[in-house]
Design a protein around this motif. Sequence first.
Motif, mmCIF file in Angstrom:
data_model
loop_
_atom_site.group_PDB
_atom_site.id
_atom_site.type_symbol
_atom_site.label_atom_id
_atom_site.label_comp_id
_atom_site.label_asym_id
_atom_site.label_seq_id
_atom_site.Cartn_x
_atom_site.Cartn_y
_atom_site.Cartn_z
ATOM 1 N N UNK A 67 11.769 6.191 5.926
ATOM 2 C CA UNK A 67 11.920 5.120 6.927
ATOM 3 C C UNK A 67 10.996 5.246 8.134
ATOM 4 N N UNK A 68 9.994 6.151 8.067
ATOM 5 C CA UNK A 68 9.137 6.375 9.239
ATOM 6 C C UNK A 68 8.347 5.133 9.611
ATOM 7 N N UNK A 69 8.114 4.232 8.642
ATOM 8 C CA UNK A 69 7.357 3.012 8.930
ATOM 9 C C UNK A 69 8.093 2.082 9.899
ATOM 10 N N UNK A 70 9.382 2.300 10.113
ATOM 11 C CA UNK A 70 10.126 1.532 11.110
ATOM 12 C C UNK A 70 9.761 1.945 12.535
ATOM 13 N N UNK A 71 9.093 3.100 12.666
ATOM 14 C CA UNK A 71 8.826 3.641 14.000
ATOM 15 C C UNK A 71 7.359 4.018 14.222
ATOM 16 N N UNK A 72 6.576 4.130 13.152
ATOM 17 C CA UNK A 72 5.190 4.586 13.258
ATOM 18 C C UNK A 72 4.239 3.557 12.660
ATOM 19 N N UNK A 73 3.077 3.372 13.312
ATOM 20 C CA UNK A 73 2.038 2.502 12.776
ATOM 21 C C UNK A 73 1.353 3.161 11.577
ATOM 22 N N UNK A 74 0.751 2.324 10.764
ATOM 23 C CA UNK A 74 -0.088 2.817 9.672
ATOM 24 C C UNK A 74 -1.327 3.503 10.243
ATOM 25 N N UNK A 75 -1.856 4.469 9.495
ATOM 26 C CA UNK A 75 -3.019 5.243 9.921
ATOM 27 C C UNK A 75 -4.182 5.041 8.960
ATOM 28 N N UNK A 76 -5.404 5.207 9.465
ATOM 29 C CA UNK A 76 -6.595 5.182 8.616
ATOM 30 C C UNK A 76 -6.789 6.570 8.023
ATOM 31 N N UNK A 77 -6.831 6.699 6.699
ATOM 32 C CA UNK A 77 -7.068 8.020 6.101
ATOM 33 C C UNK A 77 -8.464 8.547 6.468
ATOM 34 N N UNK A 78 -8.582 9.845 6.577
ATOM 35 C CA UNK A 78 -9.853 10.474 6.931
ATOM 36 C C UNK A 78 -10.923 10.114 5.905
ATOM 37 N N UNK A 79 -12.071 9.675 6.386
ATOM 38 C CA UNK A 79 -13.191 9.351 5.512
ATOM 39 C C UNK A 79 -13.181 7.946 4.948
ATOM 40 N N UNK A 80 -12.144 7.156 5.244
ATOM 41 C CA UNK A 80 -12.057 5.806 4.680
ATOM 42 C C UNK A 80 -13.096 4.882 5.304
ATOM 43 N N UNK A 81 -13.636 3.985 4.486
ATOM 44 C CA UNK A 81 -14.602 2.993 4.936
ATOM 45 C C UNK A 81 -14.043 1.568 4.817
ATOM 46 N N UNK A 82 -13.297 1.305 3.760
ATOM 47 C CA UNK A 82 -12.692 -0.006 3.547
ATOM 48 C C UNK A 82 -11.231 0.196 3.164
ATOM 49 N N UNK A 83 -10.353 -0.542 3.831
ATOM 50 C CA UNK A 83 -8.929 -0.542 3.495
ATOM 51 C C UNK A 83 -8.619 -1.836 2.762
ATOM 52 N N UNK A 84 -7.996 -1.722 1.611
ATOM 53 C CA UNK A 84 -7.666 -2.892 0.803
ATOM 54 C C UNK A 84 -6.156 -3.134 0.822
ATOM 55 N N UNK A 85 -5.770 -4.362 0.468
ATOM 56 C CA UNK A 85 -4.370 -4.769 0.609
ATOM 57 C C UNK A 85 -3.819 -5.434 -0.655
ATOM 58 N N UNK A 86 -4.133 -4.926 -1.845
ATOM 59 C CA UNK A 86 -3.595 -5.567 -3.053
ATOM 60 C C UNK A 86 -2.077 -5.506 -3.091
ATOM 61 N N UNK A 87 -1.465 -6.625 -3.448
ATOM 62 C CA UNK A 87 -0.020 -6.677 -3.517
ATOM 63 C C UNK A 87 0.668 -6.843 -2.174
ATOM 64 N N UNK A 88 -0.099 -6.980 -1.080
ATOM 65 C CA UNK A 88 0.465 -7.179 0.247
ATOM 66 C C UNK A 88 0.945 -5.884 0.872
ATOM 67 N N UNK A 89 1.282 -5.949 2.162
ATOM 68 C CA UNK A 89 1.193 -7.129 3.027
ATOM 69 C C UNK A 89 -0.249 -7.447 3.390
ATOM 70 N N UNK A 90 -0.517 -8.677 3.818
ATOM 71 C CA UNK A 90 -1.857 -9.075 4.243
ATOM 72 C C UNK A 90 -2.065 -8.723 5.712
ATOM 73 N N UNK A 91 -3.322 -8.557 6.136
ATOM 74 C CA UNK A 91 -3.578 -8.186 7.534
ATOM 75 C C UNK A 91 -2.950 -9.123 8.556
ATOM 76 N N UNK A 92 -2.970 -10.436 8.311
ATOM 77 C CA UNK A 92 -2.399 -11.352 9.300
ATOM 78 C C UNK A 92 -0.888 -11.183 9.414
ATOM 79 N N UNK A 93 -0.223 -10.909 8.292
ATOM 80 C CA UNK A 93 1.215 -10.685 8.347
ATOM 81 C C UNK A 93 1.550 -9.372 9.055
ATOM 82 N N UNK A 94 0.773 -8.339 8.809
ATOM 83 C CA UNK A 94 1.011 -7.060 9.478
ATOM 84 C C UNK A 94 0.951 -7.229 10.988
#
Length: 276
Positions: free
Chosen positions: A196-223
């Motif tokens: 349940x940590x997502x109720x209290x913490x934002x998502x993080x960018x993994x180390x070394x990532x260049x592009x974050x994809x959203x297959x299956x949702x949620x979409x960036x605008x909804x987030x």
Amino acid sequence: MPSHPHLKQVVCVKWGTLFGPEYVNRMYGMVKRNVTTPFKLVCLTDDPAGIREEVECHELPELGVPHPERTIGKWRKQILWARTLPGLTGTALFIDLDSVIVDNIDDYFSIGEASDVYVARNWARPLEKLGQTSVFRFPVGGNPHLLDDFRNSPQKIADEYGFEQHYVTARVTGGVKFWPETWTKHFRLHCLPPFPLRYFMQAKIPKGAKIITFPGGPNPDDIQECRWNKNAPAFRSRLDHIKAVRDEKTRVDKNPRRHLMRYVLPTDWIAQHWKD
């Protein structure tokens, strides 16, 4: 045709009403900030209204056959395997419109040979050699049999493979190659804190990532509106989200357990990177 031997070509596909022109405009802004020029963004679309003038828009070619039934695969993307594509020659990098570029992507253009097809590994099935086509590089016109064969037997191929990316993985000449593991990441699997940590913490960018994809949702605008999908009202509180498990109309998933898990907080790095 490209006017420069080192022109970086990015292509996106926009059809229907799922994503508005703002998604294309933001893609252009992200590419511009994260590639070494020269570059161009080509958008194949059924509606160019509202797309910024720097984007090279072309009419989305017809698939040529009815869309298969009983499938959730995005078979419309098969048009990218045509012998010719408007506005593109040589090598192109496809990026799904609901992706967020968070670092320089020059390496996506230089890795391997120009004839290679590079895809992300399908993270949901890590033990299988399956590709994920939210971000893939391909030689334009290099694998026309993918579209030809699909047009000859669209329903048969859809029934056999289920997803267009599984079909591509299996049938590309010489096989697909995979991006380095750190480059292309999946928001839900790699960025979002566990329940349940997502109720209290934002998502993080993994180390070394260049592009974050959203297959299956949620979409960036909804987030950014603190919701998993548009079944839920924007900025619903944690408590209201939990209470909504009793309401089938406003649950974000039919399954009550999945509804409870599908909560997301607005994320600072999406606001920072996902903009014109």
